[in-house]
Scaffold this motif. Structure first.
Motif, PDB file in Angstrom:
ATOM      1  N   SER A   1       0.839  -1.198   0.000  1.00  0.00           N
ATOM      2  CA  SER A   1       0.000   0.000   0.000  1.00  0.00           C
ATOM      3  C   SER A   1       0.873   1.247   0.000  1.00  0.00           C
ATOM      4  O   SER A   1       2.055   1.197   0.362  1.00  0.00           O
ATOM      5  N   GLU A   2       0.273   2.355  -0.415  1.00  0.00           N
ATOM      6  CA  GLU A   2       0.990   3.629  -0.402  1.00  0.00           C
ATOM      7  C   GLU A   2       1.318   4.061   1.024  1.00  0.00           C
ATOM      8  O   GLU A   2       2.356   4.692   1.266  1.00  0.00           O
ATOM      9  N   ASP A   3       0.448   3.720   1.972  1.00  0.00           N
ATOM     10  CA  ASP A   3       0.725   4.057   3.374  1.00  0.00           C
ATOM     11  C   ASP A   3       1.979   3.341   3.870  1.00  0.00           C
ATOM     12  O   ASP A   3       2.800   3.929   4.573  1.00  0.00           O
ATOM     13  N   GLU A   4       2.111   2.064   3.497  1.00  0.00           N
ATOM     14  CA  GLU A   4       3.289   1.307   3.908  1.00  0.00           C
ATOM     15  C   GLU A   4       4.543   1.880   3.259  1.00  0.00           C
ATOM     16  O   GLU A   4       5.604   1.976   3.888  1.00  0.00           O
TER      17      GLU A   4
ATOM     18  N   GLN B   1       5.004   5.002   2.387  1.00  0.00           N
ATOM     19  CA  GLN B   1       5.305   6.247   3.089  1.00  0.00           C
ATOM     20  C   GLN B   1       6.036   5.976   4.398  1.00  0.00           C
ATOM     21  O   GLN B   1       6.994   6.676   4.751  1.00  0.00           O
ATOM     22  N   ARG B   2       5.620   4.938   5.114  1.00  0.00           N
ATOM     23  CA  ARG B   2       6.296   4.592   6.375  1.00  0.00           C
ATOM     24  C   ARG B   2       7.743   4.174   6.125  1.00  0.00           C
ATOM     25  O   ARG B   2       8.640   4.527   6.888  1.00  0.00           O
TER      26      ARG B   2
ATOM     27  N   ARG C   1       1.919  15.021   6.448  1.00  0.00           N
ATOM     28  CA  ARG C   1       1.766  13.621   6.837  1.00  0.00           C
ATOM     29  C   ARG C   1       3.110  12.882   6.825  1.00  0.00           C
ATOM     30  O   ARG C   1       3.397  12.092   7.722  1.00  0.00           O
ATOM     31  N   THR C   2       3.918  13.130   5.804  1.00  0.00           N
ATOM     32  CA  THR C   2       5.188  12.419   5.703  1.00  0.00           C
ATOM     33  C   THR C   2       6.123  12.794   6.846  1.00  0.00           C
ATOM     34  O   THR C   2       6.740  11.931   7.478  1.00  0.00           O
TER      35      THR C   2
ATOM     36  N   GLN D   1       5.290  11.224  10.060  1.00  0.00           N
ATOM     37  CA  GLN D   1       5.805   9.857  10.127  1.00  0.00           C
ATOM     38  C   GLN D   1       7.298   9.848  10.460  1.00  0.00           C
ATOM     39  O   GLN D   1       7.768   9.000  11.227  1.00  0.00           O
TER      40      GLN D   1
END
Length: 318
Positions: A87-90, A92-93, A119-120, A123
């Motif tokens: 996923s894009e969230d993963e 980004q992490r 958001r970035t 994180q």
């Protein structure tokens, strides 16, 4: 490579990588010398018959990093592998973790770090370990107080500073104001002016970029709406950098909006010696390209698909 060597290369690669045989064992199995086995394995890799992929959340694409430095003139680059990302969230992490690792290893250690928000970077602050530095203070680069999300910008700056054994200097005012006169009056205030002067003295700058779409933190925070984003994209906006919307050349697309935006100016950012941009995902390809092409960042931390986009989509060379 003739047909016989091609078949031998494939068989040697299978025995070496899948059966875990040594080169001596492969030589005996194929009735060739171990020296030829080594040559066949090299040929197999050069011809693209095999590809070695390190599947770990902190794995990096070193060849892409080298190409970005050489071909795009970056001072440094960190490229995170997309292997196994679902996923894009993963993604980004992973990129945020790479940025946290890079900050921890950065030498000389910045005594004062200019930090934007989003958001970035939130994180990145979360991924930094306690004690990543022994005395790095943070100054907030652009306004971030909003009706919809009152504490995000401050929390990012405070989190990075406290984990680094330093203090945070905040800019607790809106990122974008309704009137130019209001913005000018606020920036002339003694306290606000002192924060902006401190930002100009930072040793390094850490920031991300936002895509010019409805997912922008400026929309989520209530500064802009969908109609504003549509108007900006019609004028050529590819995204925002430190809250300022730019086109593909890194130029401001709306001078009036920029005149109502509070924070560190992009021309000053271009002149800074250590500027670290952190971006992830396909939505930010265009704005990342604009940052790199216009000199807004000298150090880029990103994912491999973004790196390939910057390099024209060619092979990574490894």
């Amino acid at each position: 490579m003739d047909a016989v060597d091609e078949l031998l290369s494939i068989r040697a690669a299978e025995l070496y990588y899948e059966e875990n045989l040594t080169q001596d064992e492969i030589g005996r199995a194929l009735r060739i010398t171990r020296w030829k086995v080594g040559r066949l394995l090299t040929q197999a890799r050069d011809e693209g018959f095999i590809r070695i992929e390190i599947r770990h959340s902190r794995a990096r694409r070193v060849a892409l990093e080298r190409r970005l430095r050489h071909e795009r003139g970056l001072l440094d680059a960190v490229v995170v592998s997309r292997a196994g990302v679902e996923s894009e969230d993963e993604l980004q992490r992973r990129v945020a973790q790479a940025a946290a690792d890079y900050l921890t290893d950065l030498r000389p250690v910045p005594r004062l770090l200019g930090v934007s928000w989003g958001r970035t970077l939130s994180q990145v602050a979360a991924q930094l370990r306690e004690g990543w530095s022994a005395g790095t203070s943070v100054v907030q680069l652009n306004g971030g107080a909003s009706v919809n999300d009152r504490g995000a910008a401050a929390a990012t700056a405070v989190g990075i500073a406290h984990k680094g054994g330093g203090q945070a200097t905040l800019l607790p005012i809106p990122a974008i104001l309704e009137r130019r006169e209001t913005k000018e009056a606020i920036e002339a205030d003694r306290v606000v002016a002192s924060v902006l002067r401190q930002a100009a003295d930072a040793d390094a700058y850490l920031f991300s970029a936002g895509a010019a779409d409805a997912r922008s933190v400026h929309v989520a925070s209530g500064y802009l709406d969908d109609a504003d984003i549509a108007r900006l994209t019609r004028r050529g906006a590819v995204g925002d950098v430190v809250g300022r919307y730019v086109d593909a050349d890194g130029d401001i697309v709306d001078p009036d909006l920029d005149a109502r935006t509070v924070g560190y100016p992009l021309d000053a950012l271009r002149g800074a010696p250590v500027t670290i941009a952190v971006t992830a995902g396909t939505a930010k390809h265009a704005v990342t390209r604009a940052m790199v092409a216009s000199g807004l960042c000298k150090i880029l931390i990103t994912d491999e698909s973004t790196a390939l986009h910057l390099l024209g989509g060619g092979p990574d060379g490894e």
